[in-house]
Write an enzyme that holds these catalytic residues in place. Structure first.
Site, PDB file in Angstrom:
ATOM      1  N   LEU A 102      -6.656  -8.273  10.301  1.00  0.00           N
ATOM      2  CA  LEU A 102      -7.604  -9.235  10.878  1.00  0.00           C
ATOM      3  C   LEU A 102      -6.833 -10.439  11.409  1.00  0.00           C
ATOM      4  O   LEU A 102      -7.135 -10.983  12.468  1.00  0.00           O
ATOM      5  CB  LEU A 102      -8.630  -9.666   9.823  1.00  0.00           C
ATOM      6  CG  LEU A 102      -9.451  -8.537   9.191  1.00  0.00           C
ATOM      7  CD1 LEU A 102     -10.481  -9.100   8.210  1.00  0.00           C
ATOM      8  CD2 LEU A 102     -10.181  -7.719  10.255  1.00  0.00           C
ATOM      9  N   ARG A 112       0.801  -1.229   0.000  1.00  0.00           N
ATOM     10  CA  ARG A 112       0.000   0.000   0.000  1.00  0.00           C
ATOM     11  C   ARG A 112       0.830   1.273   0.000  1.00  0.00           C
ATOM     12  O   ARG A 112       0.485   2.244  -0.677  1.00  0.00           O
ATOM     13  CB  ARG A 112      -0.902  -0.002   1.235  1.00  0.00           C
ATOM     14  CG  ARG A 112      -1.946  -1.062   1.127  1.00  0.00           C
ATOM     15  CD  ARG A 112      -2.715  -1.241   2.396  1.00  0.00           C
ATOM     16  NE  ARG A 112      -3.702  -2.290   2.178  1.00  0.00           N
ATOM     17  CZ  ARG A 112      -4.528  -2.728   3.106  1.00  0.00           C
ATOM     18  NH1 ARG A 112      -4.474  -2.233   4.326  1.00  0.00           N
ATOM     19  NH2 ARG A 112      -5.405  -3.666   2.826  1.00  0.00           N
ATOM     20  N   ARG A 165       1.691  -2.067   6.987  1.00  0.00           N
ATOM     21  CA  ARG A 165       0.963  -3.335   7.110  1.00  0.00           C
ATOM     22  C   ARG A 165       0.551  -3.841   5.736  1.00  0.00           C
ATOM     23  O   ARG A 165       0.076  -3.065   4.905  1.00  0.00           O
ATOM     24  CB  ARG A 165      -0.289  -3.146   7.973  1.00  0.00           C
ATOM     25  CG  ARG A 165      -1.181  -4.370   7.981  1.00  0.00           C
ATOM     26  CD  ARG A 165      -2.342  -4.227   8.914  1.00  0.00           C
ATOM     27  NE  ARG A 165      -3.379  -3.322   8.466  1.00  0.00           N
ATOM     28  CZ  ARG A 165      -4.307  -3.618   7.549  1.00  0.00           C
ATOM     29  NH1 ARG A 165      -4.318  -4.781   6.931  1.00  0.00           N
ATOM     30  NH2 ARG A 165      -5.241  -2.728   7.242  1.00  0.00           N
TER      31      ARG A 165
END
Ligand code: FAD
Length: 659
Positions: A461, A339, A455
């Protein structure tokens, strides 16, 4: 000279827990467990799974959340999926590979040992959730299906359409409900933790506000677990739920818990662009869309200008004039780069004038190629709810044919732009997830966790559920073993009195400012400062300016805030004011940390430290550590404490997603 801490070779009282096997034996006796109470603050995936597991193991659990039901925790918003190293695709995945991808994705700033444990338990999470009935997507043959997320060249993401968080939370909630029914978990909904109570140096309870009656209440326990999520809303506009806040975490920080790596903030590349100044929320378009969607901007500046002026549409631009810039720059990972890399690449194109909407701050995410290859039905099966969500917000349906050029159909592309999404930084914890305050633990997004400086998608999760189902319930027992002799303390102790009085005085202070500005107007201004000076591109000068502006605005908050109503009963504005007070402290921590880290790594991009190609330039010689911050009182600079990182299994190198 900064102090140093080492989380892996415990000293003093912490060391006892490694050798305290005798004490541990006490917990084998269920009677001793019955004497032990644990407060779990939060019912997101981390909190609900931890509370359910601790209850099932025989402890008495007090579980609080600010929503009216655990099912409404922010975790419900998670869309794309959850990682595990099952290797169902037979594509060479393994525990080691998931471990390696996570450490590399985090730009070598995570604690190696924690990440290995995370990768190890990832497979158990899937088994646990399947056993609870979580309806993961399946292949025709009945096997669980997988898709790919950024930073990985294997398919290891398990998913339930674009609603994975919701389905996982329902699974955790069913386990939690069973424990509530069994009397092992006492659930307090619409309660907000306002402070942690420390007795003789240990966390012994909390002060919580009943959000409906406004009353302050005291809870005592043998240990306190914070699972209250991230601080992305310090930026005002983010993909986080409106209720997300960092009040519990900041109160723990004020009481002595270190805050680690606060500058590691994740900016997600695929969000619906900002469309005006009346917005209070941004919407994520899941990263899973990058499996089949291709990201592009025009090659020619004149096309970009026409798009910005609204005289041309994306689907009118032929293939040869499109710049699939991620595929061009990173051939090995293409649209599935991590990302931070994808976000910076979008910003770079828009900064150069190639943005595709009226503000010039958007790029296309186009499904034409995959719909032509697989058919709209298949694409709708994978992303149907995301396409519908996009249509509801923008009035454009990405599955609509818009044009045909040389016999090729072009569909209406989505427009996306990076936005604040996730916070890798958070409360510092040791390997056992215990903070620097004995008896206080932190799990899920609110700890500084396993993700280093960035991340990977579908790993939050995994981490939240690893912490809740498989790590904390065991590591906390090392602490609780001793507690079974000592028992819990009374809420009549002077420490509880003092904490409650301080919270009450704060509520009075905020209500009595009686200035002219609403909470939201100040919060929005803070968000602008954060985005501009502490956002995607940071410089030393900008960070100093940002800090100065934050101090000025905090003064404005202290002197000119207006909170209507009273302390009694429901007062949403008062609750928001408390959150904003703590976003100020958090925002300044982000800036201090960013200023102290003279390098670029993952989500922390200092413009002074970049390669010629615009990639993040790390400085391992000077910054190979976890930056922990210790509170030194309001108005004072916090103190930096360093936890040196030690890598044994992985060779630290420069990230490469090109080949
Ligand atoms: C739009 C979106 C999509 C995402 N998709 C994915 C994905 O596909 N895969 C993935 O891995 N990750 C995803 N993430 C990230 C992931 O959803 C979160 O990191 C994760 O759910 C956080 O879980 P948590 O339990 O730590 O915190 P949360 O779910 O935020 O729960 C926090 C809990 O704490 C409670 N709380 C907060 N403050 C207090 C207080 N002071 N007192 C009492 N209770 C309090 C709240 O009531 C809540 O119960 C996504 C995030 C967003 C925003």
């Amino acid at each position: 000279m900064a102090k140093h801490i080492d989380s892996r070779i415990p000293e003093g009282p912490v060391a006892e827990k490694w050798t305290n096997y005798k004490a541990h034996q006490r917990l084998v006796n269920p009677k001793n467990k019955l004497k032990l109470d644990v407060i779990v603050v939060g019912t997101g995936l981390a909190g609900a799974s931890a509370a359910a597991s601790l209850g099932e193991m025989g402890f008495n659990v007090i579980n609080l959340c600010i929503q009216d039901s655990p099912r409404r925790a922010h975790s419900i918003a998670a869309q794309g999926g959850i990682n595990a190293a099952k290797c169902y695709q037979n594509d060479g995945d393994s525990v080691y590979r998931l471990f390696y991808d996570t450490v590399k994705g985090g730009d070598y700033r995570a604690r190696e040992a924690n990440v290995y444990r995370l990768a190890e338990v990832s497979n158990n999470i899937i088994d646990q959730c399947v056993a609870q009935g979580v309806p993961f997507a399946r292949e025709y043959g009945g096997m669980l299906a997988n898709r790919s997320f950024g930073g990985a060249q294997v398919s290891r993401t398990f998913y339930a359409k674009g609603q994975t968080g919701q389905q996982l939370l329902l699974g955790a909630y069913s386990s939690l409900s069973a424990q509530v029914h069994a009397g092992k978990v006492k659930l307090y909904t619409r309660y907000e933790m306002e402070d942690v109570v420390i007795v003789n140096g240990r966390a012994r309870g909390i002060i919580a506000k009943n959000l409906v009656t406004g009353k302050l209440e005291r809870f005592s326990a043998n240990a306190v677990v914070i699972a209250t999520g991230g601080y992305g809303n310090a930026y005002f506009l983010s993909t986080n739920a409106m209720g997300c806040n960092c009040t519990a975490a900041i109160q723990c920080y004020r009481k002595g818990a270190y805050m680690a790596n606060p500058s590691y903030v994740q900016i997600h590349p695929t969000c619906i662009p900002v469309h005006g100044d009346k917005q209070s929320k941004l919407t994520l378009m899941s990263e899973s869309l990058r499996n089949d969607g291709r990201i592009w901007v025009p090659k020619k500046l004149e096309d970009a200008k026409a798009l910005q002026a609204g005289t041309k549409q994306g689907w009118e631009i032929p293939e040869e004039d499109r710049d699939y810039y991620l595929e061009r720059r990173y051939p090995a990972f293409g649209n599935l780069v991590p990302r931070d890399v994808a976000s910076r690449a979008a910003k770079e194109r828009c900064d150069k004038g190639f943005g595709v909407n009226n503000t010039g701050l958007a790029v296309f995410l186009d499904f034409s190629e995959s719909i032509n290859r697989l058919g709209l039905d298949v694409i709708m099966q994978r992303y149907g709810n995301l396409f519908e969500m996009y249509e509801e917000i923008t009035d454009v349906f990405p599955g609509d044919v818009a044009n045909e050029i040389n016999g090729v159909k072009y569909y209406k592309p989505m427009m996306i732009y990076p936005a604040i999404h996730y916070t890798m930084g958070g409360i510092w914890v040791d390997y056992e997830l215990q903070t620097s305050i004995p008896g206080l633990f932190a799990i899920g997004e609110c700890n500084f966790s396993d993700h280093g400086a960035n991340r990977l998608g579908a790993s939050a999760l995994m981490q939240g559920l690893a912490d809740g189902y498989f790590v904390l319930p065991y590591t906390i027992q090392n602490y609780l073993a001793d507690q079974s002799i000592w028992g819990k303390v009374s809420t009549d102790l002077p420490e509880f009195d003092a904490a409650e009085k301080a919270v009450d005085a704060e509520l009075d202070r905020l209500l009595n400012i009686k200035g002219k500005r609403s909470v939201d107007s100040i919060h929005k201004e803070l968000g602008h400062i954060m985005w501009e000076y502490v956002g995607m591109g940071r410089t030393a000068e900008g960070l100093k300016t940002g800090l100065k502006k934050m101090h000025e605005l905090e003064k404005e908050f202290d002197e000119n805030l207006f909170v209507p109503g009273t302390k009694e009963g429901l007062n949403v504005e008062l609750d928001k004011a408390i959150h904003l007070r703590d976003f100020f402290t958090m925002g300044q921590l982000v800036a201090f940390d960013a200023l102290s880290r003279n390098e670029s790594c993952g989500g922390h991009f200092r413009e002074e430290y970049q390669t010629e190609e615009g990639e993040a330039k790390r400085d391992d010689e000077n910054y190979f550590y976890v930056g922990c911050w210790e509170y030194k009182g309001k108005g004072n600079e916090p103190e930096l404490i360093k936890e040196p990182l030690e890598y044994e299994a992985i060779k630290v190198q420069t990230r490469n997603y090109k080949n």
